[in-house]
Design a protein around this motif. Structure first.
Motif, mmCIF file in Angstrom:
data_model
loop_
_atom_site.group_PDB
_atom_site.id
_atom_site.type_symbol
_atom_site.label_atom_id
_atom_site.label_comp_id
_atom_site.label_asym_id
_atom_site.label_seq_id
_atom_site.Cartn_x
_atom_site.Cartn_y
_atom_site.Cartn_z
ATOM 1 N N ALA A 121 54.084 37.455 56.208
ATOM 2 C CA ALA A 121 53.357 36.214 56.511
ATOM 3 C C ALA A 121 51.856 36.474 56.613
ATOM 4 C CB ALA A 121 53.885 35.588 57.801
ATOM 5 N N LEU A 122 51.477 37.554 57.277
ATOM 6 C CA LEU A 122 50.051 37.886 57.392
ATOM 7 C C LEU A 122 49.447 38.192 56.029
ATOM 8 C CD1 LEU A 122 49.965 40.128 60.582
ATOM 9 C CD2 LEU A 122 48.952 37.869 60.310
ATOM 10 N N LEU A 123 50.160 38.977 55.235
ATOM 11 C CA LEU A 123 49.656 39.322 53.909
ATOM 12 C C LEU A 123 49.531 38.076 53.035
ATOM 13 C CD1 LEU A 123 48.805 41.416 51.806
ATOM 14 C CD2 LEU A 123 51.226 41.674 51.232
ATOM 15 N N LEU A 126 46.268 36.356 51.284
ATOM 16 C CA LEU A 126 46.165 36.197 49.835
ATOM 17 C C LEU A 126 45.796 34.778 49.420
ATOM 18 C CD1 LEU A 126 49.168 38.381 48.630
ATOM 19 C CD2 LEU A 126 46.733 38.935 48.517
ATOM 20 N N LEU A 127 45.944 33.817 50.339
ATOM 21 C CA LEU A 127 45.497 32.456 50.038
ATOM 22 C C LEU A 127 43.978 32.403 49.896
ATOM 23 C CD1 LEU A 127 47.667 30.195 52.365
ATOM 24 C CD2 LEU A 127 47.853 30.484 49.887
ATOM 25 N N THR A 128 43.293 33.229 50.670
ATOM 26 C CA THR A 128 41.835 33.274 50.630
ATOM 27 C C THR A 128 41.352 34.243 49.563
ATOM 28 O OG1 THR A 128 41.805 32.844 52.994
ATOM 29 C CG2 THR A 128 39.781 33.699 52.031
ATOM 30 N N TYR A 129 41.882 35.443 49.612
ATOM 31 C CA TYR A 129 41.507 36.500 48.679
ATOM 32 C C TYR A 129 42.565 36.516 47.580
ATOM 33 C CZ TYR A 129 41.172 41.252 46.853
ATOM 34 O OH TYR A 129 41.079 42.340 46.030
ATOM 35 N N ARG A 130 42.257 35.972 46.450
ATOM 36 C CA ARG A 130 43.241 35.809 45.370
ATOM 37 C C ARG A 130 43.013 36.879 44.300
ATOM 38 N NH1 ARG A 130 46.113 31.384 45.668
ATOM 39 N NH2 ARG A 130 46.445 31.189 43.435
ATOM 40 N N PRO A 131 43.607 38.056 44.477
ATOM 41 C CA PRO A 131 43.375 39.144 43.519
ATOM 42 C C PRO A 131 43.961 38.839 42.149
ATOM 43 C CG PRO A 131 45.093 39.742 45.071
ATOM 44 C CD PRO A 131 44.539 38.430 45.528
ATOM 45 N N HIS A 132 43.211 39.179 41.125
ATOM 46 C CA HIS A 132 43.653 38.956 39.751
ATOM 47 C C HIS A 132 44.769 39.924 39.368
ATOM 48 C CE1 HIS A 132 40.545 36.043 39.060
ATOM 49 N NE2 HIS A 132 39.628 36.890 39.487
ATOM 50 N N LEU A 165 53.271 35.207 46.370
ATOM 51 C CA LEU A 165 52.825 35.416 47.749
ATOM 52 C C LEU A 165 51.476 34.752 48.022
ATOM 53 C CD1 LEU A 165 53.825 39.141 48.332
ATOM 54 C CD2 LEU A 165 54.811 37.116 49.435
ATOM 55 N N GLN A 166 50.729 34.424 46.974
ATOM 56 C CA GLN A 166 49.422 33.791 47.176
ATOM 57 C C GLN A 166 49.460 32.280 46.962
ATOM 58 O OE1 GLN A 166 46.775 36.089 44.736
ATOM 59 N NE2 GLN A 166 47.693 35.443 42.822
ATOM 60 N N THR A 167 50.655 31.698 47.081
ATOM 61 C CA THR A 167 50.770 30.240 46.996
ATOM 62 C C THR A 167 50.919 29.658 48.401
ATOM 63 O OG1 THR A 167 53.179 30.257 46.765
ATOM 64 C CG2 THR A 167 51.880 30.377 44.724
#
Length: 141
Positions: free
Chosen positions: A23-25, A29-35, A45-47
């Motif tokens: 959940a923390l990760l 990832l919502l803020t920092y969206r690595p390519h 996980l970034q949705t």
């Protein structure tokens, strides 16, 4: 190098609370969206849906963990779930940093197993030493 420490930290946290680490990760990832996650199944996980769903699962786990009928975190099934959560965060962090997802999964999974045993014995010792009910000690944990 930083991602190794993050994997160890989140993996260990997964041993304490299995859903909190993903959940923390995911929330981060919502803020920092690595390519690096593009095209990978880990991209989910970034949705927002997954991030918020994991937060709900983490809150539910914190509540359910206090129930007396819950199995110990070191039973095989519980340990497998915690190791899986640690492996997930490890694989994701390593993928983001362009390293082997398998190595990250292994490190995160091992850290989660270690964290499970550490938290189990710390909670047991705190309950015995304080004389407080296990549910209360679990709540403070």
């Amino acid at each position: 190098m930083k991602h190794r420490w993050q994997t160890l930290g989140l993996g260990t946290l997964a041993g304490f609370r299995s859903m909190t680490a993903p959940a923390l990760l995911s929330s981060n990832l919502l803020t920092y969206r690595p390519h690096a996650l593009a095209g990978s199944p880990l991209r989910y996980l970034q949705t927002p849906l997954v991030a918020h769903g994991l937060k709900l699962l983490a809150a539910g786990e914190m509540t359910a963990d206090k129930l007396p009928q819950m199995p110990d975190r070191i039973t095989p099934t519980a340990l497998l779930g915690r190791a899986g959560a640690g492996a997930l965060v490890g694989a994701t962090l390593y993928k983001i940093n362009h390293e082997s997802q398998w190595r990250g999964a292994l490190l995160g999974g091992v850290a989660a197993i270690a964290g499970s045993y550490l938290s189990f014995f710390l909670r047991k010792k705190a309950t015995e030493g304080s004389g407080l009910p296990g549910g209360l000690v679990g709540g403070l944990e």
